[in-house]
Structures are given as structure tokens and as C-alpha cells.
Design an enzyme around this catalytic site. Structure first.
Site, mmCIF file in Angstrom:
data_model
loop_
_atom_site.group_PDB
_atom_site.id
_atom_site.type_symbol
_atom_site.label_atom_id
_atom_site.label_comp_id
_atom_site.label_asym_id
_atom_site.label_seq_id
_atom_site.Cartn_x
_atom_site.Cartn_y
_atom_site.Cartn_z
ATOM 1 C CG HIS A 58 -1.887 -1.156 1.226
ATOM 2 N ND1 HIS A 58 -3.137 -1.073 0.648
ATOM 3 C CD2 HIS A 58 -1.783 -2.433 1.680
ATOM 4 C CE1 HIS A 58 -3.763 -2.244 0.763
ATOM 5 N NE2 HIS A 58 -2.955 -3.078 1.386
ATOM 6 C CG ASP B 118 -5.683 -5.655 -0.437
ATOM 7 O OD1 ASP B 118 -6.041 -6.680 0.146
ATOM 8 O OD2 ASP B 118 -4.880 -4.852 0.051
ATOM 9 C CG HIS C 8 -3.834 -10.584 2.942
ATOM 10 N ND1 HIS C 8 -5.096 -11.095 2.849
ATOM 11 C CD2 HIS C 8 -3.933 -9.255 2.660
ATOM 12 C CE1 HIS C 8 -5.926 -10.113 2.528
ATOM 13 N NE2 HIS C 8 -5.256 -8.998 2.401
ATOM 14 C CG ASN D 256 -8.812 -7.243 7.167
ATOM 15 O OD1 ASN D 256 -9.044 -8.439 7.154
ATOM 16 N ND2 ASN D 256 -9.619 -6.350 6.618
ATOM 17 C CG ASP E 39 -1.592 -6.308 3.567
ATOM 18 O OD1 ASP E 39 -1.754 -5.281 2.885
ATOM 19 O OD2 ASP E 39 -2.495 -6.794 4.287
ATOM 20 C CG PHE F 241 -7.986 -4.117 10.267
ATOM 21 C CD1 PHE F 241 -7.839 -5.244 11.064
ATOM 22 C CD2 PHE F 241 -9.252 -3.530 10.179
ATOM 23 C CE1 PHE F 241 -8.928 -5.779 11.753
ATOM 24 C CE2 PHE F 241 -10.342 -4.054 10.860
ATOM 25 C CZ PHE F 241 -10.175 -5.187 11.648
HETATM 26 O O1 DOR Z 1 -4.256 -5.043 7.319
HETATM 27 C C1 DOR Z 1 -4.601 -4.601 6.241
HETATM 28 N N1 DOR Z 1 -4.407 -3.309 5.911
HETATM 29 N N2 DOR Z 1 -5.221 -5.417 5.396
HETATM 30 C C2 DOR Z 1 -5.773 -4.973 4.269
HETATM 31 O O2 DOR Z 1 -6.348 -5.765 3.561
HETATM 32 C C3 DOR Z 1 -5.743 -3.534 3.928
HETATM 33 C C4 DOR Z 1 -4.619 -2.845 4.589
HETATM 34 C C5 DOR Z 1 -4.723 -1.352 4.544
HETATM 35 O O3 DOR Z 1 -5.058 -0.797 3.488
HETATM 36 O O4 DOR Z 1 -4.423 -0.718 5.547
HETATM 37 ZN ZN ZN Z 2 -6.008 -7.244 1.994
#
Ligand code: DOR
Ligand code: ZN
Length: 429
Positions: A62, A152, A232, A279, A306, A324
Site C-alpha cells: 500500500h 484489496d 495474505h 486484516n 501487505d 488494520f
Molecule cells: O491489514 C490490512 N491493511 N489489510 C488490508 O487488507 C488492507 C490494509 C490497509 O489498506 O491498511
Molecule cells: Zn487485503
């Protein structure tokens, strides 16, 4: 200027290399691989004692850009990628605006090309605004360089929606990457449902909330013929479903993160460390053990992070209010070396498959091999550097790392992307 990388231990199973040799680079390509190479006028870098592998790619990252630059942006998070030894990342589309059309893909691609510290392979949303209602502009996104489709951050809630998206989108030949989460079942779940969630008084996020969609998505991939990649993966039963799909010959792959491999729900305690809120959630020790077996036996195709930067103020709220996600791209190579390679669970060759070869193959991006003619995307690491994650801060804008304080062994020292150094002697350039 030409570069001559000398005396590294090269590991590249795709060309059967596992031994000490030299690599010559000119422009963006490798020009020669062999013993005692000499290239007139080349800058010579001695890499004795280090490993040299085809550049690592993290296919689940991300970057937060556009829209959430207070968490991170293309510059800060690709710096983190370079520091972690990555030559490329696949960016996730849960930006603002969502990366669900060609212009948005073009933004990520062009900013990364101008200012990034690694290659960025953009993914595009499956549905507009990640809402699960209308198919995104898939063809437009592919025309602008999108390499994969994913919503996602969310699972696609309607099976019919996923079926239509796959039926339509498979003509582009790109992989569909699934974040598996049945929102009705998971609800406001915070951590894995079980003894720990009960003891801490947190709502549970049951394994079945993930497994239902893993099985469903495999079935819809079978129905449509689309390529499916489970993101994941976190549970033993989910992995069993992927194993069965592969045995059936379906085009199904999956990825696992260091946090699901090396941390469990038992790490979450009365301190309510929000960096451990991810998550899907950290699962049981048995789940993590099953994932590590899957990594060794080939059921898990790729290791990804992730990498999910969040601002300190967002993560310092109450556990239920914190978002998350954890950052991970600066520590993943070290964690894999420390916990899997050095313990003898996997070889260096398998590590290269998991972190370099398979991600490129799944995303359908240019292959990289340590041989003459290949793109010079190269990662060099020293397997003996001992360090503690987080001890000297992070290149990432964020600090929400669940491994802070963990002692590891092995670290990227030099990275080359298309023959250009992005990391030299451990310093991002
Ligand atoms: O832990 C996570 N954070 N899982 C995800 O699927 C999205 C991500 C986020 O964009 O922060
Ligand atoms: Zn995800």
C-alpha cells in the site's frame, strides 16, 4: 558507466546458478556473468561474502498515494522498498480516489517513474470505488499499465459480481487477486476469534470469514477460467483449499505475509498493541505452522508484506478504532532469512522463487534472470548482518511495525533497478 559486481554468491534457480561469480552491467542490462570478468572503465564493486539474486518484488504493498499521503506516499514507501531490498512492488488500489480507471493508474505509474525508488506495478480495482457494485474500467486500466485486478482491503461480497467481473475481465489475461473477507460473518471483528479475543474482550474475526471466500473464489475461478491469486492467506484450512485447487489443475496461486508466518494471536496482549491489528488477523500457532509448511512445499507461491502504513495518531487510538495493517517491507527479507533460510526450512533458491521469480510470473511482468541480456534488476544482501527491526527508524513515513524490537540476521546492502543503484551500502539513493 558500466558496472562490475564482483565475487558475490549468485543464487538464481531459473538459470541454475548457485555459486560465486561476477556480473557485468551496461545501461539497463546485464552484459555478462562469469568468473574473473574484466570490463574496461567499469566501476568495480566488491561483493565478497554477499549474496546476489534477481531483484526482489513485493506484490502486495500500500503506497497510499494519492489521497492518504499523511500515511505514506510513492516516494517514502518506495524508499522503504529499496531499503528492504525490493526492486519492484505491486501497489494496491485502495487510494483516494480509488485506482479504478486509467487516469488513476497513469498517476501511480508516472509519479513512480519520475520519483520512485523502485519499479511500481500498479494493480487496479475490480469494482468502482471498491464498492462491489459496478465493474471498474478494466480495459482502460490495462491500457495504462495495470498488471492485476483486486479490491484489496475488501472482499467482493456478491458471488455474482465476482463472476461477472471475471467473465469480463479475463480477456485481459491479468490475474484477479482476492482479499477474502465475508463482511456479514466478520462484522466488526478485531482479532482472530478464539480464546485470545475472548480474554481481551475484543470482537472475533473468525477463520471461516476468510475461508468461505477462499473456497467461493476458487469455485468462481473454476466456473469462469480466470486466474485467481489468494492474498495474505492466514489459515490452515484456507491453505488446504488452495492446495486442493492446485491439485485439480486450476490457475490458483496464493501469498503469505511474514506477520502471518512468524506472529500469532498470542502476541496480542493486555497492552493492546495496535501494530498487531491486521486484516486478516494474526491466527493461531497451528495456522502459522501450516503456512510455513506451505511455503516449504510450494503451496504458498509468494511472500509479500501487505505493507500498510498508517499515521501514529491513527494507530494510537483505542484498539477498536485503530485501522488494520502493519508496515513490513523493510524487514521481510531479514525475517525470511532468519526464520526460514537459516533454520533450514527453505533454501536460498526457494527464497528467490518466493520473493522474486513467482511474484513476477503471477503479475506477468518482465522476467529477470542473472544472465546476459536480462534487465539488471538485482538485489544484494549480506546474510550475516545482525540488526534489530526499528532500531534505526524506518524509511517508511509510518512506524506501525509489529516486528519492532525483533532481532534478525541478514540485510539488503545494494539494489540495482535497470542497472541504476537505488541502495548502496545500505543507504537509499
Ligand atoms: O491489514 C490490512 N491493511 N489489510 C488490508 O487488507 C488492507 C490494509 C490497509 O489498506 O491498511
Ligand atoms: Zn487485503
Amino acid at each position: 558507466m558500466a558496472l562490475l559486481l564482483k565475487n558475490a554468491h549468485i543464487v538464481d534457480p531459473s538459470v541454475n546458478l548457485d555459486g560465486v561469480a561476477d556480473v557485468a552491467i551496461e545501461g539497463d542490462r546485464i552484459t555478462a556473468v562469469g568468473e574473473n570478468l574484466a570490463v574496461e572503465g567499469a566501476e568495480v564493486i566488491d561483493l565478497s561474502g554477499k549474496y546476489l539474486v534477481p531483484g526482489l518484488v513485493d506484490m502486495h504493498v500500500h503506497l497510499r498515494d494519492p489521497g492518504y499521503e499523511h500515511k505514506g506516499d510513492i516516494v517514502s514507501e518506495t524508499r522503504a522498498a529499496a531499503k528492504g531490498g525490493m526492486t519492484g512492488v505491486c501497489s494496491m488500489p485502495n487510494t483516494d480516489p480509488v485506482t479504478d480507471n486509467g487516469v488513476a493508474v497513469e498517476y501511480v505509474k508516472s509519479v513512480a517513474a519520475a520519483k520512485g525508488h523502485c519499479r511500481v506495478y500498479p494493480s487496479g480495482a475490480i469494482t468502482k470505488g471498491l464498492k462491489g457494485e459496478i465493474i471498474s474500467e478494466m480495459g482502460d486500466m490495462v491500457a495504462h499499465g495495470c498488471v492485476a485486478f483486486t479490491d484489496d482491503g475488501r472482499g467482493i461480497q456478491g458471488a455474482g459480481m465476482l463472476r461477472r467481473a471475471m467473465d469480463y475481465g479475463k480477456m485481459f489475461g491479468k490475474v484477479f487477486m482476492s482479499h477474502c473477507q465475508d463482511e456479514d460473518l466478520v462484522g466488526e471483528g478485531q482479532i482472530n476469534e478464539g480464546a485470545v479475543s475472548t480474554r481481551l474482550g475484543l470482537l472475533g474475526w473468525p477463520a471461516e470469514g476468510e475461508e468461505l471466500q477462499i473456497q467461493r473464489d476458487i469455485m468462481i475461478a473454476r466456473l469462469t477460467g480466470a486466474k485467481l491469486h489468494i492474498q495474505h492467506i492466514s489459515t490452515a484450512r484456507g491453505l488446504e483449499m488452495v492446495r486442493a485447487a492446485k491439485a485439480e489443475g486450476l490457475p490458483v496461486t496464493c501469498e503469505a505475509t511474514p506477520h502471518h508466518l512468524f506472529l500469532t494471536e498470542d502476541a496480542i496482549d493486555e497492552t493492546y498493541n495496535t501494530s498487531l491489528k491486521v486484516n486478516p488477523p494474526l491466527r493461531t500457532a497451528a495456522d502459522a505452522e501450516a503456512l510455513r509448511e506451505g511455503v516449504a512445499d510450494g503451496t504458498v507461491d509468494a511472500i509479500v508484506t501487505d505493507h500498510a502504513p498508517h499515521a501514529d495518531w491513527e494507530k494510537s487510538r483505542e484498539f477498536e478504532l485503530a485501522p488494520f495493517g502493519m508496515i513490513g517491507i523493510e524487514g521481510s527479507l531479514a525475517l525470511v532469512l532468519t526464520n526460514l533460510v537459516k533454520t533450514g526450512k527453505i533454501t536460498y533458491q526457494r527464497m528467490v522463487e518466493l520473493m522474486s521469480i513467482a511474484p513476477r510470473r503471477i503479475l506477468g511482468v518482465d522476467e529477470v534472470k542473472i544472465e546476459a541480456g536480462s534487465l539488471a534488476d538485482i538485489t544484494v544482501f549480506d546474510p550475516e548482518i545482525r540488526w534489530t527491526i526499528g532500531e534505526d527508524g524506518f524509511e517508511s513515513r509510518a512506524h506501525n511495525c509489529g516486528f519492532t524490537g525483533t532481532e534478525v540476521c541478514g540485510r539488503a546492502t545494494d539494489v540495482f533497478v535497470g542497472g541504476k543503484a537505488t541502495l548502496r551500502d545500505g543507504v537509499v539513493c
